[in-house]
Design a protein around this motif. Structure first.
Motif, PDB file in Angstrom:
ATOM      1  N   LYS A 127       0.830  -1.212   0.000  1.00 15.55           N
ATOM      2  CA  LYS A 127       0.000   0.000   0.000  1.00 15.55           C
ATOM      3  C   LYS A 127       0.867   1.266   0.000  1.00 15.55           C
ATOM      4  CE  LYS A 127      -3.703   2.054   2.769  1.00 15.55           C
ATOM      5  NZ  LYS A 127      -4.509   1.890   3.990  1.00 15.55           N
ATOM      6  N   CYS A 128       2.043   1.174   0.635  1.00 14.51           N
ATOM      7  CA  CYS A 128       2.944   2.328   0.745  1.00 14.51           C
ATOM      8  C   CYS A 128       3.923   2.435  -0.422  1.00 14.51           C
ATOM      9  CB  CYS A 128       3.698   2.254   2.070  1.00 14.51           C
ATOM     10  SG  CYS A 128       2.619   2.452   3.497  1.00 14.51           S
ATOM     11  N   GLY A 129       3.800   1.536  -1.402  1.00 13.98           N
ATOM     12  CA  GLY A 129       4.617   1.643  -2.604  1.00 13.98           C
ATOM     13  C   GLY A 129       5.839   0.743  -2.664  1.00 13.98           C
ATOM     14  N   PHE A 130       6.034  -0.087  -1.660  1.00  7.52           N
ATOM     15  CA  PHE A 130       7.175  -1.004  -1.680  1.00  7.52           C
ATOM     16  C   PHE A 130       6.828  -2.226  -2.532  1.00  7.52           C
ATOM     17  CE2 PHE A 130       7.684   1.467   2.154  1.00  7.52           C
ATOM     18  CZ  PHE A 130       9.032   1.765   2.140  1.00  7.52           C
ATOM     19  N   ASP A 131       7.825  -2.746  -3.240  1.00  6.07           N
ATOM     20  CA  ASP A 131       7.587  -3.930  -4.063  1.00  6.07           C
ATOM     21  C   ASP A 131       8.312  -5.168  -3.529  1.00  6.07           C
ATOM     22  OD1 ASP A 131      10.156  -3.204  -4.725  1.00  6.07           O
ATOM     23  OD2 ASP A 131       9.814  -3.130  -6.875  1.00  6.07           O
ATOM     24  N   LYS A 132       9.019  -4.989  -2.405  1.00  3.83           N
ATOM     25  CA  LYS A 132       9.714  -6.120  -1.777  1.00  3.83           C
ATOM     26  C   LYS A 132      10.069  -5.737  -0.349  1.00  3.83           C
ATOM     27  CE  LYS A 132      13.877  -4.715  -4.259  1.00  3.83           C
ATOM     28  NZ  LYS A 132      13.193  -3.844  -5.177  1.00  3.83           N
ATOM     29  N   TYR A 133      10.402  -6.752   0.430  1.00  2.00           N
ATOM     30  CA  TYR A 133      10.941  -6.519   1.761  1.00  2.00           C
ATOM     31  C   TYR A 133      12.123  -7.453   1.962  1.00  2.00           C
ATOM     32  CZ  TYR A 133       8.281 -10.597   3.421  1.00  2.00           C
ATOM     33  OH  TYR A 133       7.781 -11.856   3.604  1.00  2.00           O
ATOM     34  N   TYR A 134      12.894  -7.204   3.000  1.00  2.09           N
ATOM     35  CA  TYR A 134      14.182  -7.863   3.166  1.00  2.09           C
ATOM     36  C   TYR A 134      14.293  -8.601   4.503  1.00  2.09           C
ATOM     37  CZ  TYR A 134      15.720  -4.959  -0.730  1.00  2.09           C
ATOM     38  OH  TYR A 134      15.845  -4.369  -1.965  1.00  2.09           O
ATOM     39  N   TYR A 135      15.253  -9.487   4.551  1.00  3.59           N
ATOM     40  CA  TYR A 135      15.773 -10.069   5.779  1.00  3.59           C
ATOM     41  C   TYR A 135      17.289  -9.953   5.676  1.00  3.59           C
ATOM     42  CZ  TYR A 135      17.100 -14.341   3.258  1.00  3.59           C
ATOM     43  OH  TYR A 135      17.682 -15.234   2.390  1.00  3.59           O
ATOM     44  N   TYR A 136      17.978 -10.189   6.763  1.00  2.00           N
ATOM     45  CA  TYR A 136      19.437 -10.061   6.758  1.00  2.00           C
ATOM     46  C   TYR A 136      20.091 -11.410   7.040  1.00  2.00           C
ATOM     47  CZ  TYR A 136      19.566  -5.099   6.115  1.00  2.00           C
ATOM     48  OH  TYR A 136      19.457  -3.849   5.554  1.00  2.00           O
ATOM     49  N   GLU A 137      21.139 -11.677   6.276  1.00  2.01           N
ATOM     50  CA  GLU A 137      21.953 -12.867   6.478  1.00  2.01           C
ATOM     51  C   GLU A 137      23.405 -12.431   6.451  1.00  2.01           C
ATOM     52  OE1 GLU A 137      22.625 -16.849   3.949  1.00  2.01           O
ATOM     53  OE2 GLU A 137      20.518 -16.452   4.526  1.00  2.01           O
ATOM     54  N   ASN A 138      24.118 -12.725   7.512  1.00  3.79           N
ATOM     55  CA  ASN A 138      25.514 -12.280   7.636  1.00  3.79           C
ATOM     56  C   ASN A 138      25.647 -10.776   7.392  1.00  3.79           C
ATOM     57  OD1 ASN A 138      26.532 -14.901   8.206  1.00  3.79           O
ATOM     58  ND2 ASN A 138      26.394 -15.373   6.018  1.00  3.79           N
ATOM     59  N   ARG A 139      24.683 -10.035   7.937  1.00  8.70           N
ATOM     60  CA  ARG A 139      24.656  -8.578   7.873  1.00  8.70           C
ATOM     61  C   ARG A 139      24.459  -8.021   6.462  1.00  8.70           C
ATOM     62  NH1 ARG A 139      28.036  -5.219  11.759  1.00  8.70           N
ATOM     63  NH2 ARG A 139      26.092  -4.068  11.551  1.00  8.70           N
ATOM     64  N   LYS A 140      23.982  -8.835   5.557  1.00  5.03           N
ATOM     65  CA  LYS A 140      23.716  -8.403   4.181  1.00  5.03           C
ATOM     66  C   LYS A 140      22.217  -8.503   3.919  1.00  5.03           C
ATOM     67  CE  LYS A 140      28.112  -8.416   2.594  1.00  5.03           C
ATOM     68  NZ  LYS A 140      28.841  -7.590   3.469  1.00  5.03           N
ATOM     69  N   PRO A 141      21.632  -7.456   3.288  1.00  8.98           N
ATOM     70  CA  PRO A 141      20.205  -7.524   2.983  1.00  8.98           C
ATOM     71  C   PRO A 141      19.928  -8.520   1.866  1.00  8.98           C
ATOM     72  CG  PRO A 141      21.157  -5.503   2.095  1.00  8.98           C
ATOM     73  CD  PRO A 141      22.244  -6.197   2.875  1.00  8.98           C
ATOM     74  N   CYS A 142      18.905  -9.332   2.068  1.00 11.25           N
ATOM     75  CA  CYS A 142      18.467 -10.321   1.084  1.00 11.25           C
ATOM     76  C   CYS A 142      16.976 -10.116   0.880  1.00 11.25           C
ATOM     77  CB  CYS A 142      18.705 -11.750   1.570  1.00 11.25           C
ATOM     78  SG  CYS A 142      20.404 -12.100   2.051  1.00 11.25           S
ATOM     79  N   ILE A 143      16.542 -10.192  -0.360  1.00 15.46           N
ATOM     80  CA  ILE A 143      15.112 -10.029  -0.621  1.00 15.46           C
ATOM     81  C   ILE A 143      14.373 -11.216  -0.024  1.00 15.46           C
ATOM     82  CG2 ILE A 143      13.322  -9.900  -2.388  1.00 15.46           C
ATOM     83  CD1 ILE A 143      15.392  -8.493  -4.186  1.00 15.46           C
ATOM     84  N   ALA A 144      13.436 -10.923   0.867  1.00 16.03           N
ATOM     85  CA  ALA A 144      12.633 -11.976   1.508  1.00 16.03           C
ATOM     86  C   ALA A 144      11.539 -12.412   0.541  1.00 16.03           C
ATOM     87  CB  ALA A 144      12.020 -11.467   2.811  1.00 16.03           C
ATOM     88  N   GLU A 145      10.916 -11.414  -0.086  1.00 13.26           N
ATOM     89  CA  GLU A 145       9.798 -11.714  -0.969  1.00 13.26           C
ATOM     90  C   GLU A 145       9.466 -10.470  -1.772  1.00 13.26           C
ATOM     91  OE1 GLU A 145       5.162 -13.236  -0.620  1.00 13.26           O
ATOM     92  OE2 GLU A 145       6.372 -13.075   1.187  1.00 13.26           O
ATOM     93  N   LYS A 146       9.115 -10.680  -3.015  1.00 19.73           N
ATOM     94  CA  LYS A 146       8.583  -9.570  -3.822  1.00 19.73           C
ATOM     95  C   LYS A 146       7.091  -9.485  -3.565  1.00 19.73           C
ATOM     96  CE  LYS A 146      12.233  -9.469  -7.101  1.00 19.73           C
ATOM     97  NZ  LYS A 146      12.688  -8.696  -8.201  1.00 19.73           N
ATOM     98  N   LEU A 147       6.606  -8.283  -3.465  1.00 26.17           N
ATOM     99  CA  LEU A 147       5.187  -8.067  -3.135  1.00 26.17           C
ATOM    100  C   LEU A 147       4.339  -7.864  -4.378  1.00 26.17           C
ATOM    101  CD1 LEU A 147       5.823  -5.639  -0.165  1.00 26.17           C
ATOM    102  CD2 LEU A 147       5.281  -8.058  -0.033  1.00 26.17           C
TER     103      LEU A 147
END
Length: 147
Positions: A127-147
């Protein structure tokens, strides 16, 4: 319980600490941006308008973006109280400032609650315009899922 002036003092102090944290601390994700409002507004129904601190919030969000740090959308109160930390207004502000790194957290204190509010959080981010969200692995952002 508290006067509006006391609430202003608490919020200003809290946001000032988060600004200092965002500027100078080694972390990956800033969580609980609006944590005091969980009690002030969601539980005690004070209807405090935090937007009087928008300049300070913009500083925090801009610092996160500049330092490539993520902002957490916390859904711990989304299911029961329709309350997100931060709310839609701040998420859109972050997005409009150029923010992309966002995570979803539930504040689960046991395994059975790990995904509480996850679907609601994904809907809010979309709703706020994001198309993905992240999680972190070894301090690096990884795409958790595309919305």
């Amino acid at each position: 319980l508290w006067s509006n002036e006391k609430i202003k003092d608490v919020m200003h102090g809290y946001l000032s600490i988060l600004k200092d944290t965002a500027l100078s601390t080694d972390f990956d994700v800033l969580a609980h941006l609006t944590y005091p409002l969980r009690y002030i507004n969601a539980i005690y129904k004070k209807n405090f308008d935090y937007k009087i601190f928008e300049d300070l919030i913009v500083e925090i969000l801009s610092t996160l973006i500049r330092r490539k740090k993520a902002l957490e959308l916390n859904t711990s109160n989304a299911v029961k109280q329709d309350f997100y930390m931060p709310d839609e207004y701040i998420l859109k502000l972050y997005k409009n400032l150029g923010g992309e790194l966002v995570t979803i957290g539930s504040d689960a204190h046991n395994i059975s609650n790990v995904d509480n509010g996850l679907e609601l959080g994904k809907k809010m981010l979309k709703k706020c315009g994001f198309d993905k969200y992240y999680y972190y692995e070894n301090r690096k952002p990884c795409i958790a899922e595309k919305l």
